[in-house]
Structure formats: structure tokens, C-alpha cells
Scaffold this active site. Structure first.
Site, mmCIF file in Angstrom:
data_model
loop_
_atom_site.group_PDB
_atom_site.id
_atom_site.type_symbol
_atom_site.label_atom_id
_atom_site.label_comp_id
_atom_site.label_asym_id
_atom_site.label_seq_id
_atom_site.Cartn_x
_atom_site.Cartn_y
_atom_site.Cartn_z
ATOM 1 C CG ASP A 1 -2.133 -0.657 1.150
ATOM 2 O OD1 ASP A 1 -2.378 -1.220 0.087
ATOM 3 O OD2 ASP A 1 -2.910 -0.611 2.122
ATOM 4 C CE LYS B 1 -8.465 4.393 -2.210
ATOM 5 N NZ LYS B 1 -9.650 4.973 -1.642
ATOM 6 C CG MET C 1 -8.808 6.946 7.072
ATOM 7 S SD MET C 1 -9.673 5.545 6.350
ATOM 8 C CE MET C 1 -10.228 4.668 7.801
HETATM 9 N N1 SAH Z 1 -4.310 0.341 9.458
HETATM 10 C C1 SAH Z 1 -3.774 1.661 9.668
HETATM 11 C C2 SAH Z 1 -4.800 2.722 9.463
HETATM 12 C C3 SAH Z 1 -5.312 2.794 8.062
HETATM 13 S S1 SAH Z 1 -6.443 4.065 7.812
HETATM 14 C C4 SAH Z 1 -3.156 1.754 11.066
HETATM 15 O O1 SAH Z 1 -3.353 0.845 11.877
HETATM 16 O O2 SAH Z 1 -2.444 2.720 11.323
HETATM 17 C C5 SAH Z 1 -5.406 5.357 7.271
HETATM 18 C C6 SAH Z 1 -5.312 6.444 8.304
HETATM 19 O O3 SAH Z 1 -4.348 6.098 9.279
HETATM 20 C C7 SAH Z 1 -4.869 7.765 7.775
HETATM 21 O O4 SAH Z 1 -5.944 8.474 7.210
HETATM 22 C C8 SAH Z 1 -4.380 8.442 9.030
HETATM 23 O O5 SAH Z 1 -5.436 8.933 9.800
HETATM 24 C C9 SAH Z 1 -3.769 7.269 9.789
HETATM 25 N N2 SAH Z 1 -2.317 7.177 9.622
HETATM 26 C C10 SAH Z 1 -1.638 6.146 9.099
HETATM 27 N N3 SAH Z 1 -0.309 6.375 9.177
HETATM 28 C C11 SAH Z 1 -0.147 7.572 9.761
HETATM 29 C C12 SAH Z 1 0.978 8.349 10.142
HETATM 30 N N4 SAH Z 1 2.228 7.937 9.903
HETATM 31 N N5 SAH Z 1 0.768 9.544 10.740
HETATM 32 C C13 SAH Z 1 -0.468 9.981 10.992
HETATM 33 N N6 SAH Z 1 -1.579 9.276 10.652
HETATM 34 C C14 SAH Z 1 -1.429 8.088 10.060
#
Ligand code: SAH
Length: 507
Positions: free
Chosen positions: A35, A57, A171
Site C-alpha cells: 500500500d 492509492k 482518516m
Molecule cells: N491500518 C492503519 C490505518 C489505516 S487508515 C493503522 O493501523 O495505522 C489510514 C489512516 O491512518 C490515515 O488516514 C491516518 O489517519 C492514519 N495514519 C496512518 N499512518 C499515519 C501516520 N504515519 N501519521 C499519521 N496518521 C497516520
């Protein structure tokens, strides 16, 4: 026989937050479906042999629809492959991990889940925000700010407010005004501390703080970078006391490391220890030469005690020579020869074989090695230099100034230029440029420029291990900094100096 699928969480960005199990599984992958949120540091751990499929994406890039991803996982596993589905954070926390398993389960494809460190907890931690604290709350809630298909939120704001717990929205940036309004309308205190945490655990980590009542206004005056999470709760205040990430010497600095692949990790871990984000780009690789006759003859002479000195000019040189030696003889072949190394890297490589250098020059370069070693040579001495096909000529020139000595300069390996199969370096440079590139030899500069053909190299800030490397970088118009001594420690110190100057320049 069918293969297997591993659904693996890559963590929030920092390569150090990838699990040991995840790394192990990744090293055995035949196919990796990844991803956009997977950190570059983790992508560079993907083995050379693995086929890569990008499913995430990313603007300007085509990507797979969810059904297509599900189908790809199934089809690759049916071909008997070890398939790793690599996802940002934890695969089961807003990661659609469950959806991706359905088709596999229906088709009896074996699978395993390797949980990852979720951004929901790690990003606050990297910002000095403990998501729970006994003095402030007794629960934490993770909520998606993504609207459902019918354009409404499936969030019970009143229930959330009543928990009095910490709220973490993923998100949620586009929905920020709706989310804050929902909470305020449900009766939450407008003074409730609130933070937007951007690009957590990476060099771009940044925090915007305010209150539930002010955060929308604060954000409207700046650009919020994504991915970002929203944290609402009293614990947010604790960042004022506990923020630690930014205090590291190289925090906020993205460094591109170019070295032969097998040596990259020492450099990377030194830089990561200082807080840098490291992008690994193996620009060169070493390959033993095809024609082994000269080195085999030299090993025979060595065993017969015909050489007085053997000289090593790089860790790769040590490794490749020892491979040849062990193919023909054993360590006793070196019993009577004295060993000279160009510097600490070669010395360390020798130590790995239970050997020590008898001589290391005062300055770690070919010219000084030649000059100072020449002084130690005696009439009639024979010197063996097993090294790269294109080696520094000054070493041999200096040694030959001494009369009546024989120098056998034998090519044991070639340097080949490599482009990383995972990181599209051009794209990496365009969309998310690094601040500094570190070069440990003139050939790494060459490899770097080969793989980035067409780039404007005058924009590259190059930290170089020594003068020759610097000269190579300057040929391409790069801005250079050069380590005071050719050691990894001094190179890291030089990165620190360069990063500080660049930071000051930008301010
Ligand atoms: N499975 C992922 C989340 C996926 S949804 C997890 O457990 O982290 C995607 C969202 O994760 C983004 O819109 C954002 O809100 C958050 N996110 C993922 N990586 C991030 C990062 N390095 N810093 C801040 N937000 C992050």
C-alpha cells in the site's frame, strides 16, 4: 499445492517499528502486494527476487480496486506462491484486512495475520501523548472519520462524549469541521485539548495543537499534511511535557543512504539512532570478477609464503577475497603475511575472520596508505592488493616509488550500478525529496546519478566520506560536505553539521 498469504502490518512509517515476525515473513515472500502508506524504509527490505504489486492509492498512479486486490491475493496463492500483503499500521484496524481474507477463506487458502503497530497509538506516542493516563481518562476510542456510502457518519457523538475517554480519529482530516461540530453539539467542552498529528514517526512528523473549539480555525490558516490523525482529550496536553521526537539531533531529516546493499544497514542504523528517517538506495553492488585465475594464483603464492604484505582497501574487498581464499585454502594461507587496511571498515571486516591489521594509515585514503606503507617496505618485498577492478591508482603509484618491491594489483571484484527495484527513485525525488544523500565512495555517486538519470543534481545535498567522493559529487554540481575523517562516525557527524546548516538556511 496452494501457497499461502500473510497479511502483514508494516507499522506507521518508521522502519524500526516493523515487527520481527513481519520482517522474517517478508524475507521469504515471492510476491508482495503493498500500500501507499507502507514506509520506504520497509519497502527497501523487500527481497530482490520478490514480485511487487502496488495496490495503494497514490495520486497520479493507477491502483487496484479492493475486489482486484482480493483477487490478486487469491490467484497468486493458487499459483503456489508465498504472498505477503503489506499494509500500513495494523492490518485489522481500518485496514480492510478482514475483507481481504474472505475470498481466501472461501477458497481454503491458508493465511496468517502478522499484526502491526497501529498509527492510532504509535503516532501519539511519537508526539509525547500517552493515549491513556490514570489522572485523565479510563478509556481510548479509535474512530474512522470516513463517511459511509450514503454520505453520513456512523458515529454516535453523544456516546463518545459520555465515555470521557481519549478519542483518536483516523482518516478524519477532511471531516475535521464535521467531527468537531459533532462533539461540540453533543456537549463536549470547547476547551478540550485537541491535536492534529501529521505524518507521525517519519521525518515529516508535525503536530498542530489547540482545543476542540479552536482547532478548525488554526488548521484553516495552514496546510495540514496527510496522513494525519486527530486526537481529542485531556492527555493531549501532556505533549508539552513529554514531546521527545523532535529533540533528537537528526529529527526531521530524511537521509538517502547509498552503499553496497550488504553494508547499508550499519550506516542506516547509526543515522536512525540519531532520529533521522533513512531511505536506503543501494546504488552499487559488488560482483566477484569472472576470471578467477589471477586471484587463485595469488592465493597459491600467498600459501607458499611469497608475499610480505596484503592490502585491503574496502570491506567488500575483504569479504570477496576471503571467499576466494576459503574456496582454495584456509586461514593458514595468511599465517606469514602482514596485513594493511585502508581504514576502520576494512579492519572490522577482517576482525570478523579473526584477523587484525598490522598497519592502518593515519588518513584513510589510498594515497596516504601508499605513502605510509611504502616507508615500511623492505627491499624485495612483494605486496598483494586484491581489490576492485577500478581501484584508486595513487595507492599503487606511491608503493612503486619504493625501489625493488613488487606490487600485484589484482582485480577481485567489479562495481556494478544498481537501481532499487522497489523505490522508484525518480518518483521519490519528485514527490518527497530527501534532505541529504550520503556517499561512501566515488562509485556510489556514480551509481546514484546513473539510477536518477535526467535529474537536476545541483539540488542534491551530498555528504561525502572523503575528498575523492567529494570530487565526484562536485562533478555533478552537488552541494557537498565532507567528513573530517573517513569513518562512519565522522560521516554521521558530518550529516549532523550539514543538516543543521540546511535547517538554518531554510529558516
Ligand atoms: N491500518 C492503519 C490505518 C489505516 S487508515 C493503522 O493501523 O495505522 C489510514 C489512516 O491512518 C490515515 O488516514 C491516518 O489517519 C492514519 N495514519 C496512518 N499512518 C499515519 C501516520 N504515519 N501519521 C499519521 N496518521 C497516520
Amino acid at each position: 499445492m496452494s501457497g499461502k498469504v500473510w497479511l502483514v502490518g508494516a507499522g506507521p512509517g518508521d522502519a524500526g517499528l516493523f515487527t520481527l515476525k513481519g520482517k522474517e515473513v517478508l524475507e521469504n515472500a515471492d510476491v508482495v502486494v503493498y500500500d501507499a502508506l507502507v514506509g520506504a524504509g520497509i519497502l527497501s527490505m523487500i527481497p530482490e527476487k520478490a514480485e511487487l504489486i502496488f495496490a495503494g492509492k497514490r495520486s497520479g498512479n493507477h491502483y487496484l480496486k479492493q475486489e482486484d486486490t482480493n483477487r490478486v491475493l487469491l490467484e497468486e496463492a493458487q499459483k503456489g506462491k508465498n504472498v505477503v500483503r503489506l499494509k500500513g499500521g495494523d492490518p485489522f484496524l481500518f485496514g480492510r484486512g478482514g475483507e481481504e481474507l474472505e475470498l481466501l477463506a472461501e477458497n481454503d487458502i491458508p493465511f496468517e495475520i502478522v499484526p502491526g503497530i497501529t498509527s492510532a497509538f504509535a503516532v501519539p506516542a511519537y508526539n509525547g501523548i500517552p493515549v491513556t493516563h490514570r489522572d485523565f481518562c479510563s478509556s481510548v476510542h479509535v474512530i474512522t472519520g470516513h463517511k459511509r456510502g450514503n454520505n453520513t457518519y456512523d458515529i454516535d457523538f453523544k456516546a463518545l462524549v459520555d465515555t470521557k475517554g481519549t478519542l483518536v480519529f483516523l482518516m478524519g482530516i477532511a471531516a475535521l469541521p464535521d467531527l468537531t461540530k459533532g462533539l461540540l453539539d453533543a456537549g463536549m467542552d470547547p476547551d478540550m485539548p485537541t491535536a492534529i498529528l501529521e505524518r507521525g514517526t517519519t521525518a515529516d512528523q508535525h503536530r498542530i495543537t489547540g482545543t476542540l473549539g479552536t482547532i478548525v480555525d488554526i488548521c484553516s490558516r495552514t496546510t495540514v499534511l496527510t496522513p494525519a490523525i486527530i486526537v481529542v482529550g485531556k492527555v493531549v496536553k501532556l505533549n508539552e511535557e513529554f514531546a521527545w521526537f523532535e529533540k533528537q539531533p537528526l529529527a526531521g531529516v530524511k537521509v538517502c543512504v547509498t552503499r553496497p546493499k550488504e553494508l547499508i544497514s550499519t550506516m542506516s542504523s547509526l543515522l536512525r539512532k540519531e532520529g533521522a528517517e533513512v531511505l536506503e538506495m543501494p546504488a552499487i553492488a559488488v560482483k566477484p570478477v569472472e576470471d578467477k585465475a589471477p586471484v587463485e594464483a595469488a592465493i597459491e603464492d600467498l600459501s607458499a609464503g611469497k608475499y610480505q604484505w596484503i592490502v585491503f582497501t574496502s570491506p567488500s574487498g575483504v569479504r570477496i577475497f576471503m571467499d576466494e581464499l576459503f574456496a582454495k585454502a584456509d586461514i593458514r594461507a595468511l599465517a606469514s603475511v602482514r596485513i594493511a587496511s585502508i581504514g576502520k571498515g576494512s579492519e572490522k571486516a577482517l576482525n570478523g575472520y579473526g584477523l587484525k591489521s598490522d598497519f592502518i594509515p593515519s588518513v584513510y585514503d589510498g594515497e596516504t596508505l601508499g605513502k605510509e606503507l611504502a616507508e615500511k617496505l623492505e627491499e624485495g618485498d612483494k605486496v598483494l592488493i586484491p581489490r576492485a577492478a577500478i581501484g584508486n591508482p595513487q595507492l599503487v603509484e606511491e608503493l612503486k616509488k619504493k625501489e625493488n618491491v613488487t606490487v600485484d594489483d589484482i582485480a577481485t571484484y567489479d562495481t556494478v550500478y544498481e537501481t532499487s527495484h522497489v523505490l522508484d527513485e525518480h518518483a521519490a525525488m519528485d514527490s518527497d525529496p530527501f534532505d541529504l544523500a550520503v556517499f561512501t565512495s566515488a562509485s556510489t555517486v556514480k551509481g546514484f546519478t546513473e539510477s536518477l538519470k535526467g535529474m537536476d543534481f545541483t539540488k542534491v545535498n551530498a555528504v561525502c566520506i572523503g575528498k575523492q567522493t567529494q570530487a565526484a559529487a562536485e562533478q555533478y554540481g552537488m552541494k557537498t560536505w565532507t567528513a573530517s575523517k573517513a569513518t562512519l562516525k565522522d560521516l554521521v557527524e558530518c550529516v549532523r553539521i550539514a543538516a543543521k546548516e540546511l535547517k538554518e538556511e531554510r529558516e
